[in-house]
Design a protein around this motif. Structure first.
Motif, PDB file in Angstrom:
ATOM      1  N   ILE A  18       0.839  -1.206   0.000  1.00  0.00           N
ATOM      2  CA  ILE A  18       0.000   0.000   0.000  1.00  0.00           C
ATOM      3  C   ILE A  18       0.871   1.252   0.000  1.00  0.00           C
ATOM      4  O   ILE A  18       0.653   2.186  -0.782  1.00  0.00           O
ATOM      5  CB  ILE A  18      -0.964  -0.002   1.205  1.00  0.00           C
ATOM      6  N   PHE A  19       1.872   1.276   0.868  1.00  0.00           N
ATOM      7  CA  PHE A  19       2.766   2.430   0.951  1.00  0.00           C
ATOM      8  C   PHE A  19       3.443   2.687  -0.395  1.00  0.00           C
ATOM      9  O   PHE A  19       3.471   3.817  -0.876  1.00  0.00           O
ATOM     10  CB  PHE A  19       3.815   2.216   2.054  1.00  0.00           C
ATOM     11  N   SER A  24       5.470   5.538  -4.277  1.00  0.00           N
ATOM     12  CA  SER A  24       6.709   5.280  -5.010  1.00  0.00           C
ATOM     13  C   SER A  24       6.475   5.140  -6.515  1.00  0.00           C
ATOM     14  O   SER A  24       5.944   4.129  -6.985  1.00  0.00           O
ATOM     15  CB  SER A  24       7.386   4.009  -4.474  1.00  0.00           C
ATOM     16  N   ARG A  25       6.917   6.128  -7.237  1.00  0.00           N
ATOM     17  CA  ARG A  25       6.831   6.059  -8.699  1.00  0.00           C
ATOM     18  C   ARG A  25       7.696   4.916  -9.212  1.00  0.00           C
ATOM     19  O   ARG A  25       7.294   4.192 -10.122  1.00  0.00           O
ATOM     20  CB  ARG A  25       7.278   7.394  -9.296  1.00  0.00           C
ATOM     21  N   ASP A  31       6.267  -2.352 -11.262  1.00  0.00           N
ATOM     22  CA  ASP A  31       5.063  -3.179 -11.307  1.00  0.00           C
ATOM     23  C   ASP A  31       4.476  -3.205 -12.717  1.00  0.00           C
ATOM     24  O   ASP A  31       4.065  -4.256 -13.214  1.00  0.00           O
ATOM     25  CB  ASP A  31       4.042  -2.641 -10.305  1.00  0.00           C
ATOM     26  N   HIS A  32       4.464  -2.044 -13.396  1.00  0.00           N
ATOM     27  CA  HIS A  32       4.000  -1.972 -14.790  1.00  0.00           C
ATOM     28  C   HIS A  32       4.906  -2.810 -15.685  1.00  0.00           C
ATOM     29  O   HIS A  32       4.423  -3.559 -16.545  1.00  0.00           O
ATOM     30  CB  HIS A  32       3.992  -0.519 -15.291  1.00  0.00           C
TER      31      HIS A  32
END
Length: 191
Positions: A18-19, A24-25, A31-32
């Motif tokens: 979640i944080f 965090s960009r 993740d992308h």
């Protein structure tokens, strides 16, 4: 492994996700990228059946049927626990989706709507899998356990293949399911 250690680990992973999703960009870019690496070609249509069978709304039907079977066996408290556990997990997932407000990956199916984190399909499948393992693993043995794990993995693959979720959505849903299941189990054992 001690159930409190599992709960603490699941809570820690969930909070860390979640944080990072919110702040965090770099994490979100990773993740992308990871999502893109996992689903390079769009072969998700064959996974629609798995997604349908494990749709969160249909999961409620499976849960009610299981509770009905337990009521038929006069296992009333266990039936209430089954309903309460999935209800608690689903409600937690809905609240979390509304708080996090993460958009779905680009190119997701038009059939998917709402926010991405956590995956409702994986949340429901993980919760139901844990419930079924708790109730029937000793009785039905290793083949049953392998079947539940295989179905769970297929749900994960379906959500990624259909481009509906990022990998962190899957991990977050699994962690949230473990948290909700653990809390529900402790409350159930208190009775």
């Amino acid at each position: 492994m001690n159930s409190y250690i599992v709960l603490l680990l699941a809570v820690s992973i969930l909070l860390l996700l979640i944080f990072n999703i919110k702040t965090s960009r770099r994490f979100n870019l990773f993740d992308h990228w990871l999502h893109h690496q996992l689903v390079k070609k769009h072969d998700g249509y064959k996974w629609q059946v798995i997604a349908f069978i494990n749709d969160p709304k249909l999961m409620v039907v499976w849960d009610v049927l299981l509770a009905g079977l337990l009521l038929n066996e006069e296992r009333n408290l266990t039936a209430i626990w089954v309903l309460g556990t999935l209800g608690f997990a689903d409600a937690s997932g809905i609240v979390m989706k509304k708080l996090i407000r993460r958009r779905r990956p680009i190119m997701h199916s038009d059939m998917e709507n709402g926010y991405s984190f956590p995956s409702g399909h994986v949340l429901g499948a993980t919760t139901m899998g844990l419930i079924l393992l708790q109730l029937f693993a000793k009785e039905f043995g290793l083949i049953f356990i392998i079947g539940i794990v295989a179905l769970w993995v297929m749900v994960i693959i379906s959500r990624l293949s259909l481009k509906s979720h990022y990998p962190s959505d899957i991990v977050g849903a699994t962690s949230l399911a473990i948290v909700c299941f653990s809390i529900s189990q402790q409350l159930f054992l208190a009775f």
